[in-house]
Design a protein around this motif. Structure first.
Motif, mmCIF file in Angstrom:
data_model
loop_
_atom_site.group_PDB
_atom_site.id
_atom_site.type_symbol
_atom_site.label_atom_id
_atom_site.label_comp_id
_atom_site.label_asym_id
_atom_site.label_seq_id
_atom_site.Cartn_x
_atom_site.Cartn_y
_atom_site.Cartn_z
ATOM 1 N N GLN A 133 0.701 -1.345 -0.100
ATOM 2 C CA GLN A 133 0.038 0.360 0.003
ATOM 3 C C GLN A 133 0.524 1.294 0.093
ATOM 4 O OE1 GLN A 133 -2.533 -0.992 3.575
ATOM 5 N NE2 GLN A 133 -4.879 -2.129 2.755
ATOM 6 N N GLU A 151 -9.333 -5.275 9.976
ATOM 7 C CA GLU A 151 -9.324 -4.312 9.143
ATOM 8 C C GLU A 151 -7.999 -3.326 7.899
ATOM 9 O OE1 GLU A 151 -10.826 -1.314 11.578
ATOM 10 O OE2 GLU A 151 -13.071 -2.640 11.714
ATOM 11 N N GLN A 152 -7.443 -4.146 8.487
ATOM 12 C CA GLN A 152 -6.317 -3.145 7.630
ATOM 13 C C GLN A 152 -5.246 -4.598 8.156
ATOM 14 O OE1 GLN A 152 -5.086 0.824 10.971
ATOM 15 N NE2 GLN A 152 -5.936 1.119 9.220
ATOM 16 N N ARG A 154 -1.619 -6.058 7.274
ATOM 17 C CA ARG A 154 -0.161 -5.828 6.339
ATOM 18 C C ARG A 154 -0.269 -6.496 5.721
ATOM 19 N NH1 ARG A 154 6.112 -6.647 7.802
ATOM 20 N NH2 ARG A 154 7.019 -5.482 6.061
#
Length: 348
Positions: A133, A151-152, A154
């Motif tokens: 990202q 949600e996030q 890696r």
């Protein structure tokens, strides 16, 4: 038995293939998969990605696709001379490594990679674990994120020619997606640690401790217990569009088999954010317990079994809940108190 009998093909042929299933491309991941304690190959799971389609057409087109989303920030990559044969590892006396890590523009790295495709003895080039990202912020607009339950997560970008990442393990759960080329994962369950001959904990090629065994040239005299690990070995071979679920702490070597390979992976944990990495506890135990006399080690093994590894969860019931202090149920407040105590002890 003579080590020469262990050729790469014999290692592969003698291993059990990990379970393989077919899910609709991009579909939700079933609960049985997310809680599996065994690796699972997902046939064709990211075949709908634009990057996969570009890669099947040509490596050049895939590189152009990556550069369309590139942020322009220089990124690190590993570079090894032709004589390492793609194996990024230690140097001979383990005083350093057999490769260099440098930073460059992604376009330059990709051009060098494309140039190596026709070389008979190419250098080894490898972008490893780069934050997708950060460097390719628009990539997921055409290559939808795998729906892992975080949600996030890696996510990492891995690009290179015919290279090998030594046997290592990762704490997070992992879904590795083969975008281009072919990948071979050779996997071992966590309980095989004693048979894998793991190297130093802190002086490592890329952050994680690695096995000192070379799967392409097994030295059975130096590593006699590795044969026991081979009895538990599983192999997953991925084509472009396939993915692989790897449970937490499974040991795995990753070998890129084509002249140009690209992989994207997603790491995530199911534990609360306030929990520290268990490796920190291991390091502290090396400081405070590993050097104790055997009889004292046994005492502390029993203490850890009682306070940490007890599965019943009733060992503190005799203490009023409001008086349990750091023995209370894990939570952010308990974590803060524990960190404060540890900082006081370590900063003495």
């Amino acid at each position: 038995m003579n080590a020469k009998e262990y050729k790469p093909v014999s290692v592969v042929d003698s291993a059990r293939r990990c379970r393989s299933v077919t899910l609709a491309p991009g579909s939700d991941l079933p609960d049985w998969l997310l809680t599996s304690q065994q690796p699972v190959r997902l046939s064709g799971y990211i075949s709908h990605w634009q990057a996969v389609q570009h890669g099947k057409y040509s490596a050049d087109r895939l590189c152009q696709h990556l550069l369309e989303h590139y942020s322009g920030e220089p990124l690190g990559f590993f570079f090894g001379a032709p004589d390492i044969n793609g194996r990024f590892f230690y140097n001979e006396d383990m005083s350093g490594f057999n490769f260099e890590k440098v930073a460059a523009d992604l376009g330059l790295i990709l051009r060098k990679l494309l140039d190596t495709q026709t070389m008979t003895a190419p250098p080894s080039i490898f972008i490893g674990g780069t934050h997708l990202q950060q460097y390719l912020p628009g990539f997921e607009t055409q290559n939808p994120r795998v729906p892992v339950p975080h949600e996030q997560p890696r996510n990492g970008l891995w690009v290179g020619n015919k290279t090998r990442v030594a046997i290592h393990q990762d704490l997070p759960l992992n879904i590795a997606c083969c975008v281009a080329g072919r990948r071979r994962f050779t996997l071992f369950p966590p309980d095989q640690t004693p048979n894998l001959y793991i190297g130093p904990l802190e002086n490592t090629p890329s952050g994680q401790p690695v096995s000192l065994v070379d799967l392409h040239a097994i030295d059975e005299q130096r590593f006699p217990r590795f044969r026991q690990a081979m009895d538990h070995m599983q192999i997953a071979e991925l084509e472009a569009g396939d993915a692989l679920f790897i449970p937490s702490m499974w040991w795995h070597e990753v070998e890129a088999l084509a002249p140009f390979n690209l992989l994207v992976n997603y790491w995530w944990r199911t534990t609360p954010d306030f929990m520290d990495a268990p490796i920190n506890a291991l390091q502290h135990a090396l400081l405070s317990i590993a050097g104790l006399p055997p009889e004292e080690k046994q005492i502390w093994q029993d203490m850890f079994n009682h306070y940490v590894f007890n599965q019943h969860g009733t060992q503190h019931d005799h203490i009023p809940e409001q008086a349990r202090g750091i023995l209370s149920q894990p939570g952010e407040e308990t974590a803060r108190r524990l960190r404060s105590l540890l900082l006081q002890a370590l900063n003495r």
